[in-house]
Scaffold this motif. Structure first.
Motif, PDB file in Angstrom:
ATOM      1  N   GLY A  85      36.423 -16.371  57.575  1.00 50.22           N
ATOM      2  CA  GLY A  85      36.250 -14.974  57.179  1.00 50.22           C
ATOM      3  C   GLY A  85      35.732 -14.885  55.764  1.00 50.22           C
ATOM      4  N   ILE A  86      34.691 -14.070  55.593  1.00 50.37           N
ATOM      5  CA  ILE A  86      34.186 -13.817  54.243  1.00 50.37           C
ATOM      6  C   ILE A  86      34.810 -12.523  53.756  1.00 50.37           C
ATOM      7  CG2 ILE A  86      32.155 -13.260  52.872  1.00 50.37           C
ATOM      8  CD1 ILE A  86      30.499 -14.941  54.682  1.00 50.37           C
ATOM      9  N   VAL A  87      35.520 -12.619  52.655  1.00 54.32           N
ATOM     10  CA  VAL A  87      36.147 -11.423  52.094  1.00 54.32           C
ATOM     11  C   VAL A  87      35.074 -10.620  51.373  1.00 54.32           C
ATOM     12  CG1 VAL A  87      37.950 -10.541  50.588  1.00 54.32           C
ATOM     13  CG2 VAL A  87      38.291 -12.702  51.790  1.00 54.32           C
ATOM     14  N   LYS A  88      34.736  -9.487  51.948  1.00 58.36           N
ATOM     15  CA  LYS A  88      33.642  -8.682  51.375  1.00 58.36           C
ATOM     16  C   LYS A  88      33.899  -8.349  49.912  1.00 58.36           C
ATOM     17  CE  LYS A  88      32.573  -5.032  53.719  1.00 58.36           C
ATOM     18  NZ  LYS A  88      32.936  -3.908  54.617  1.00 58.36           N
ATOM     19  N   GLU A  89      35.168  -8.038  49.625  1.00 60.02           N
ATOM     20  CA  GLU A  89      35.506  -7.625  48.259  1.00 60.02           C
ATOM     21  C   GLU A  89      35.284  -8.744  47.236  1.00 60.02           C
ATOM     22  OE1 GLU A  89      37.376  -7.193  50.949  1.00 60.02           O
ATOM     23  OE2 GLU A  89      37.752  -5.037  51.121  1.00 60.02           O
ATOM     24  N   HIS A  90      35.220  -9.989  47.716  1.00 62.89           N
ATOM     25  CA  HIS A  90      35.031 -11.096  46.779  1.00 62.89           C
ATOM     26  C   HIS A  90      33.553 -11.358  46.466  1.00 62.89           C
ATOM     27  CE1 HIS A  90      39.251 -13.040  47.520  1.00 62.89           C
ATOM     28  NE2 HIS A  90      39.305 -11.791  47.135  1.00 62.89           N
ATOM     29  N   PHE A  91      32.686 -10.578  47.073  1.00 60.89           N
ATOM     30  CA  PHE A  91      31.259 -10.731  46.770  1.00 60.89           C
ATOM     31  C   PHE A  91      30.711  -9.442  46.157  1.00 60.89           C
ATOM     32  CE2 PHE A  91      32.164 -14.095  49.678  1.00 60.89           C
ATOM     33  CZ  PHE A  91      31.362 -15.145  49.253  1.00 60.89           C
ATOM     34  N   ALA A  92      31.610  -8.618  45.660  1.00 62.24           N
ATOM     35  CA  ALA A  92      31.198  -7.330  45.105  1.00 62.24           C
ATOM     36  C   ALA A  92      30.816  -7.482  43.636  1.00 62.24           C
ATOM     37  CB  ALA A  92      32.336  -6.328  45.285  1.00 62.24           C
ATOM     38  N   GLU A  93      30.653  -6.364  42.978  1.00 56.95           N
ATOM     39  CA  GLU A  93      30.276  -6.325  41.565  1.00 56.95           C
ATOM     40  C   GLU A  93      31.168  -7.229  40.721  1.00 56.95           C
ATOM     41  OE1 GLU A  93      30.545  -2.345  40.031  1.00 56.95           O
ATOM     42  OE2 GLU A  93      30.252  -3.127  37.992  1.00 56.95           O
ATOM     43  N   GLY A  94      30.571  -7.885  39.761  1.00 50.90           N
ATOM     44  CA  GLY A  94      31.345  -8.742  38.865  1.00 50.90           C
ATOM     45  C   GLY A  94      31.152 -10.214  39.148  1.00 50.90           C
ATOM     46  N   LEU A  95      30.691 -10.530  40.357  1.00 52.39           N
ATOM     47  CA  LEU A  95      30.472 -11.935  40.701  1.00 52.39           C
ATOM     48  C   LEU A  95      29.142 -12.395  40.108  1.00 52.39           C
ATOM     49  CD1 LEU A  95      31.307 -14.485  42.333  1.00 52.39           C
ATOM     50  CD2 LEU A  95      30.011 -13.547  44.249  1.00 52.39           C
ATOM     51  N   ASP A  96      29.184 -13.457  39.333  1.00 50.88           N
ATOM     52  CA  ASP A  96      27.977 -14.036  38.761  1.00 50.88           C
ATOM     53  C   ASP A  96      27.055 -14.486  39.892  1.00 50.88           C
ATOM     54  OD1 ASP A  96      26.758 -15.560  36.224  1.00 50.88           O
ATOM     55  OD2 ASP A  96      26.737 -16.919  37.947  1.00 50.88           O
ATOM     56  N   SER A  97      25.752 -14.191  39.768  1.00 51.32           N
ATOM     57  CA  SER A  97      24.855 -14.444  40.902  1.00 51.32           C
ATOM     58  C   SER A  97      24.704 -15.940  41.194  1.00 51.32           C
ATOM     59  CB  SER A  97      23.499 -13.793  40.661  1.00 51.32           C
ATOM     60  OG  SER A  97      22.865 -14.423  39.563  1.00 51.32           O
ATOM     61  N   GLU A  98      24.740 -16.762  40.157  1.00 53.73           N
ATOM     62  CA  GLU A  98      24.623 -18.209  40.408  1.00 53.73           C
ATOM     63  C   GLU A  98      25.848 -18.735  41.149  1.00 53.73           C
ATOM     64  OE1 GLU A  98      22.840 -20.928  37.431  1.00 53.73           O
ATOM     65  OE2 GLU A  98      23.062 -19.202  36.098  1.00 53.73           O
ATOM     66  N   VAL A  99      27.014 -18.213  40.783  1.00 51.40           N
ATOM     67  CA  VAL A  99      28.242 -18.602  41.487  1.00 51.40           C
ATOM     68  C   VAL A  99      28.148 -18.143  42.940  1.00 51.40           C
ATOM     69  CG1 VAL A  99      30.751 -18.227  41.635  1.00 51.40           C
ATOM     70  CG2 VAL A  99      29.671 -18.600  39.403  1.00 51.40           C
ATOM     71  N   GLY A 100      27.702 -16.886  43.120  1.00 51.38           N
ATOM     72  CA  GLY A 100      27.549 -16.333  44.470  1.00 51.38           C
ATOM     73  C   GLY A 100      26.603 -17.167  45.317  1.00 51.38           C
ATOM     74  N   ASP A 101      25.492 -17.619  44.721  1.00 48.88           N
ATOM     75  CA  ASP A 101      24.517 -18.423  45.465  1.00 48.88           C
ATOM     76  C   ASP A 101      25.125 -19.750  45.926  1.00 48.88           C
ATOM     77  OD1 ASP A 101      22.693 -16.446  45.069  1.00 48.88           O
ATOM     78  OD2 ASP A 101      21.573 -17.476  43.469  1.00 48.88           O
ATOM     79  N   CYS A 102      25.875 -20.401  45.034  1.00 54.66           N
ATOM     80  CA  CYS A 102      26.513 -21.687  45.400  1.00 54.66           C
ATOM     81  C   CYS A 102      27.497 -21.479  46.554  1.00 54.66           C
ATOM     82  CB  CYS A 102      27.266 -22.282  44.212  1.00 54.66           C
ATOM     83  SG  CYS A 102      26.210 -22.867  42.888  1.00 54.66           S
ATOM     84  N   VAL A 103      28.283 -20.417  46.461  1.00 52.26           N
ATOM     85  CA  VAL A 103      29.311 -20.164  47.472  1.00 52.26           C
ATOM     86  C   VAL A 103      28.652 -19.822  48.814  1.00 52.26           C
ATOM     87  CG1 VAL A 103      31.214 -18.619  48.099  1.00 52.26           C
ATOM     88  CG2 VAL A 103      31.063 -19.529  45.775  1.00 52.26           C
TER      89      VAL A 103
END
Lengths: 95, 492
Positions: B262-280
């Motif tokens: 399950g991908i927690v939608k709230e954990h990919f919202a505003e505030g997440l650094d885009s490079e971190v998001g890309d790795c994840v």
């Protein structure tokens, strides 16, 4: 809202003594943190049971028997002030 | 490959086959500490002689053909809030700088009976309060990937020493992310077990309903090995669960079939650094390629996680830290001058605590005392306990649909030393993805999943149902079998 007077009162309850400078910083920082925390009030929790613990175990018993525990010397070994058998603290009762 | 670059599992089998001795292994890690820890500052204390004496003892028992424990001869670093009998346990605080426990924590006894060797005590945020190890009163630990940056915290030394190959295994503690976030910042693997999986006896308490001891290592396989040694019930900790301990080491390498993430939608919202998001996101694609199905999951109350945590944790801390009173152990003020209108005992308490506790610890004691004080108890503390239940219910609902929740560990990679130290609220907000794990009491694993463009490690978080570590570790190992991020090491 948190004012300096409240912060001073809380510091006494917490057995801390804050300098004037610390009081100013603490009032400001705690104010911001409490302001953030206040968002919880928007949630309706009237019918929700408080959850104090993640594993809600109850009645964890063990047999009632005496076992070895710390001896006095060990218990006193880290005391900043002590005599042969007691912790020493400033006078609590009046003269 | 030098000894320090080998996995704990590999070192163990080499020691068992006799191709290397514990003395050689321990010497290699001690030499690594001598060579690099001046720069990294992961350790508060290392006692070379006693480490080598214990290693020699394991070696001689091995050559005599005696039965040996699960971790025989392996060095393990220990966070300096786990009581070690006769050895200082400071919690990186001036308050406990001279404190020498008269007993061992249960996990230390377990390491001992597994014939592991405590190689040293690691640095941390004072009393485990912080996410950068900047709150240590005894020194700043640096991130081995970039020494101008923090290693994370509070188990910063625990993570940095594994990253810099100064210990193959390391014990930390996690109250709101304190194992997973430094593991992520330092590019190592870290597990926060389910609340109650590991005994807390002898862990210096911060927030007793949230604290949990767990392993850090270079791989999931090694993490499983250390968990195996420390998990299990303990009559000295009534909150430690009676659940049987599975054979983590025997099953960790077995892949899981039909994995549902399950991908927690709230954990990919505003505030997440885009490079971190890309790795994840790339890491989740790896799972898809391994046959996992992935669905979106909502944890609708997760946005209240930080607010809830920063009431409950400080409230418990204000009680737990009341024991530092200058009378029983720890620091006591030398100033005995009277204060008008105040009894001498109260004056002694206030001076001792104020002189010996650092700013973050004071802040949290104040916050907790405030939340528990008359007139605010219901509005803050009880309210937070209710929201805690809503958070737990979100997790229960999610785990009916999926096996694990996947997402980032932290919204950013390691930040610069000093960057956030004047802004406690911003620092707290960095715990967004990790605190709810503790509030709900579930398990969480951090595994390295890539690097930012500037070369800083990024962690992937997997969260699992309570007491599902066996499958959680298998899921983590599947990822590490398909990727090599966890094998990257910094140039120290």
């Amino acid at each position: 809202m948190l004012d300096r007077e409240t912060v001073e009162k809380v510091a006494l309850l917490a057995r801390l003594k804050l300098s004037d400078e610390e009081l100013a910083t603490m009032t400001d920082q705690l104010g911001k943190i409490v302001g953030y925390i206040d968002q919880l009030s928007e949630l309706d929790t009237d019918n929700v049971e408080p959850m104090a613990h993640a594993v809600e175990l109850s009645n964890v018993f063990k047999s009632d028997e005496a076992r070895p525990s710390l001896d006095r010397e060990a218990a006193l070994s880290n005391a900043p002030k002590k005599d042969d058998e007691c912790y020493r603290v400033p006078a609590v009762l009046g003269e | 490959m030098s000894l320090v670059h080998k996995s704990a599992t590999a070192l163990l089998s080499e020691m068992q086959s006799g191709s290397v001795s514990s003395t050689e292994v321990c010497t290699a890690f001690l030499d690594q500490i001598d060579a690099h820890d001046e720069k990294i500052g992961a350790f508060l204390r290392v006692d070379r002689e006693s480490v080598l004496a214990k290693a020699a003892d394991v070696d001689s028992r091995r050559s005599a053909g005696g039965a040996l424990g699960l971790l025989a001869g392996l060095p393990v670093a220990v966070k300096d809030l786990l009581c070690t009998k006769g050895q200082p346990t400071t919690c990186a605080s001036k308050m406990l700088e001279e404190f020498v426990p008269t007993y061992d924590a249960t996990v230390i006894e377990k390491l001992d009976s597994a014939d592991a060797i405590v190689i040293g005590k690691t640095n941390m945020d004072e009393f485990a309060m912080g996410g950068s190890t900047e709150n240590s009163a005894l020194g700043q630990t640096k991130n081995p990937w970039d020494t101008s940056r923090v290693p994370g915290g509070s188990s910063g030394g625990a993570a940095a020493c594994v990253a810099a190959k100064m210990a193959p295994l390391s014990l930390g503690s996690d109250t709101g992310g304190s194992i997973r976030q430094p593991a992520s910042f330092c590019g190592v693997t870290g597990l926060k077990p389910t609340y109650g999986r590991v005994s807390r006896y002898g862990l210096v308490a911060f927030a007793s309903s949230l604290d949990q001891i767990g392993p850090l290592a270079s791989s999931v396989e090694d993490t499983a090995l250390l968990l195996q040694a420390i998990a299990g019930s303990d009559e000295r900790d009534a909150t430690c669960a009676p659940n049987e301990v599975p054979e983590y080491t025997a099953t960790v390498a077995k892949p899981l079939e039909g994995l549902k993430l399950g991908i927690v939608k709230e954990h990919f919202a505003e505030g997440l650094d885009s490079e971190v998001g890309d790795c994840v996101t790339a890491a989740i694609d790896v799972y898809k390629a391994l046959g996992a199905s992935v669905v979106d999951i909502e944890l609708p109350h997760s946005k209240y996680g930080i607010a809830t945590y920063y009431i409950i944790a400080p409230s418990e801390a204000s009680g737990n830290l009341a024991r530092y009173d200058g009378a029983h152990y720890g620091y006591r003020t030398s100033d005995t001058s009277p204060v008008e209108g105040e009894g001498p005992l109260v004056t002694m308490y206030r001076r001792s605590r104020s002189e010996a506790l650092g700013p973050e610890v004071k802040r949290r004691i104040m916050l907790g005392t405030y939340a528990l004080s008359a007139g605010y108890y219901d509005a803050y503390y009880v309210k937070a306990l209710k929201v805690r239940r809503l958070i737990r219910q979100d997790y229960d609902a999610a785990f009916e649909k999926v096996d694990f929740l996947v997402g980032p560990v932290s919204p950013t990679a390691a930040f610069g030393i000093g960057e956030l130290s004047d802004d406690p609220l911003s620092m707290y907000l960095g715990d967004l993805y990790t605190v709810t794990t503790n509030l709900a009491g579930v398990a969480g694993l951090s595994v390295p999943c890539g690097f930012t463009k500037s070369g800083l490690p990024v962690g992937l978080q997997l969260q699992a149902r309570p007491f599902d570590e066996e499958r959680l570790l298998r899921a983590g190992h599947m990822y590490q079998s398909a990727t090599d991020w966890h094998t990257k090491t910094p140039t120290v």
